[in-house]
Structure formats: structure tokens, C-alpha cells
Design a protein around this motif. Structure first.
Motif, PDB file in Angstrom:
ATOM      1  N   PRO A   1      12.135  18.908 103.419  1.00  0.00           N
ATOM      2  CA  PRO A   1      11.374  20.154 103.450  1.00  0.00           C
ATOM      3  C   PRO A   1       9.912  19.874 103.773  1.00  0.00           C
ATOM      4  O   PRO A   1       9.395  18.801 103.464  1.00  0.00           O
TER       5      PRO A   1
ATOM      6  N   ASP B   1      12.059  25.039 104.543  1.00  0.00           N
ATOM      7  CA  ASP B   1      13.148  24.604 103.676  1.00  0.00           C
ATOM      8  C   ASP B   1      14.317  24.038 104.471  1.00  0.00           C
ATOM      9  O   ASP B   1      14.551  24.401 105.622  1.00  0.00           O
TER      10      ASP B   1
ATOM     11  N   SER C   1      16.983  22.842 100.234  1.00  0.00           N
ATOM     12  CA  SER C   1      15.875  23.359  99.428  1.00  0.00           C
ATOM     13  C   SER C   1      15.710  24.869  99.549  1.00  0.00           C
ATOM     14  O   SER C   1      15.091  25.493  98.694  1.00  0.00           O
TER      15      SER C   1
END
Length: 98
Positions: free
Chosen positions: A13, A25, A45
Motif C-alpha cells: 500500500p 490500498d 489493505s
């Protein structure tokens, strides 16, 4: 059907001004049916902000599909805030109880 990408970055990320438009992300996709069923594809993420959204919506039933076991597709699982193990609300909880 509604599909939302909560993360699509590569192996790690990232953050900063250069990533404001598309986000930073790693892989996580929400697929929601017309009936409201939620399928989460991968746990990168991007799963963290999706978890916060699911808690706000009281969406306590969701299904997960992990495409493969690379870290960038799993790293968000530890930060997933949605009530995954809420007793009686998930098939996983029922399966472990039997």
C-alpha cells in the motif's frame, strides 16, 4: 449488482498526494447483489476501509473469496473491523460450533 474496488495497488500500500485520485490500498473488491448479499474478493489493505463501511451499514453477513495467498491479497485481514466472528451471524461461526 454493484461492484466497488476498495484497493487495486501492487504489492504494498502507498499514500501521498500522488495517490489521492485512485487510492493506495492493495487488492480488495466488494460485490453486492440486488438482494444485498456482499461478497468480498481478496483481503488486501482495502479491506480495512470496507470493514468500516460494513459496520456503519450494519452489514454483518458477508462472504469472502481469496484469489491466492500472496501477502498483498491478505494483509488487510488483521485490520478487518466488521463483525466476522459475531456468534450466529456467519456460516464460519456455525461451522465451528458443530
Amino acid at each position: 449488482m454493484h461492484i466497488r474496488c476498495w484497493g487495486s495497488r501492487g504489492s504494498i500500500p502507498v499514500s501521498g498526494r500522488g495517490f489521492e485520485k485512485y487510492g493506495g490500498d492493495t487488492t480488495c473488491v466488494e460485490v453486492r447483489s440486488k438482494k444485498g448479499d456482499v461478497v468480498i474478493v481478496d483481503a488486501g489493505s482495502g479491506l480495512r476501509p470496507l470493514g468500516y463501511a460494513l459496520v456503519k451499514q450494519h452489514a454483518d453477513r458477508h462472504y469472502h473469496d481469496i484469489t491466492h495467498a500472496h501477502l498483498d491479497h491478505l494483509m488487510g485481514a488483521a485490520l478487518f473491523r466488521a463483525p466476522v466472528f459475531k456468534l450466529g451471524k456467519t456460516d464460519l461461526a456455525r461451522a465451528r460450533a458443530s
